[in-house]
Enzyme design. Sequence first.
Site, short mmCIF file in Angstrom:
data_model
loop_
_atom_site.label_atom_id
_atom_site.label_comp_id
_atom_site.label_asym_id
_atom_site.label_seq_id
_atom_site.Cartn_x
_atom_site.Cartn_y
_atom_site.Cartn_z
N GLN A 1 0.83 -1.20 0.00
CA GLN A 1 0.00 0.00 0.00
C GLN A 1 0.87 1.25 0.00
OE1 GLN A 1 -1.14 0.54 4.61
NE2 GLN A 1 -1.68 -1.49 3.80
N HIS B 1 0.30 5.88 0.86
CA HIS B 1 -0.58 6.93 1.36
C HIS B 1 -0.31 8.23 0.60
CE1 HIS B 1 -1.25 4.12 4.60
NE2 HIS B 1 0.03 4.14 4.90
N GLU C 1 4.34 8.40 8.27
CA GLU C 1 4.27 7.51 9.43
C GLU C 1 5.64 6.98 9.81
OE1 GLU C 1 2.85 3.23 8.00
OE2 GLU C 1 1.55 4.79 7.20
N HIS D 1 4.76 0.35 0.56
CA HIS D 1 5.29 -0.33 1.73
C HIS D 1 4.33 -1.43 2.21
CE1 HIS D 1 2.70 2.91 3.29
NE2 HIS D 1 2.43 2.08 4.29
N ARG E 1 -4.52 0.74 -1.29
CA ARG E 1 -4.05 -0.65 -1.36
C ARG E 1 -3.84 -1.01 -2.83
NH1 ARG E 1 -8.41 -3.13 0.74
NH2 ARG E 1 -7.71 -2.72 2.87
#
Length: 323
Positions: free
Chosen positions: A102, A104, A121, A179, A199
């Site tokens: 996936q 972001h 993150e 990642h 995803r």
Amino acid sequence: MKKLPPLKFIPQPKERIWGGDNLKNKLKKPFLGNNIGESWEISTIKNSVSIVSEGVFKGEKLDKLIIDYEYRLIGKSIFKKFGYEFPLLIKFIDAKQDLSVQLHPDDSIAKKHHNSNGKLEMWYIIKSTPDSKISVGFRENISREKYLAYLKRNNLEKILNFKKVKPCDAFLINPGVVHSIGKNILLAEIQQASDITYRIYDYGRKDQKGNERKLNISLANRAIKLEKDENYFVKYKSKKNKSVTLTNTEKFITKLIVVDGEINLNLKKIDSFSILICLDGDVLYHETKIKNKLHFGETLFLPAEIELIKLKGKKTKILHIHM
């Protein structure tokens, strides 16, 4: 109230197809059910707002506390920038099975298409096995055509960059970077307050109803970074009773503290709330004469107006997050 006290929140379980039982068995979370993949520790995400678990604010929601106490709770500069929106989401992740591959979006894409923050993150590995691994980015710079060809043939793994992990490893995952978290990994995750995930590959896995999970390939094409990521692994050396910086970004700062004995954590200069995550052992903390304990797997929120907190432990690892 003269000064806001440290706050603990009720952890929120999130069932996932890849989840396990480490959140219950290792971190002692009071969860029911199986396949609990995430414990949301501190959140103001819609329908998942954290609730204070004890003390004078027991039962209060975090978003309501921000409205009531503003900069006293989160800091003057942060309140000026974010207003009543809390900027972070803190969670634990237990991957019994591999997570999907996936990525972001960054802030600009997330705002445009989802009216949301993007997602930067950071991961801190708590538990793993000798064969545990993650993937971050591609093995080499890759063309969009080559990436899509591998994706179409369902063999994306052949071009992903895999890395074995061990406890205490830390990683910074930038928006747009492909990642995945591999099986048998328990970690703490610090991220921007966003629940937007694209995803792109899920191994053909099916849920209990026999359905494959939805992919977001078209959305991901707007955000994906096809260059090799060289800087995702966080290099650091821990020091007893010292704050060691792991990540220093405009979105959040994370530090590791190994508490061995008693130390004073001086927060006067940061103009920010602080979050402490106990990564092993226990630590005594007190901001007044009243002493409390933070156990392994617990998270503590320190309002911005707290200038000093005393910590006492025996080789206890604490993750300190602030803005």
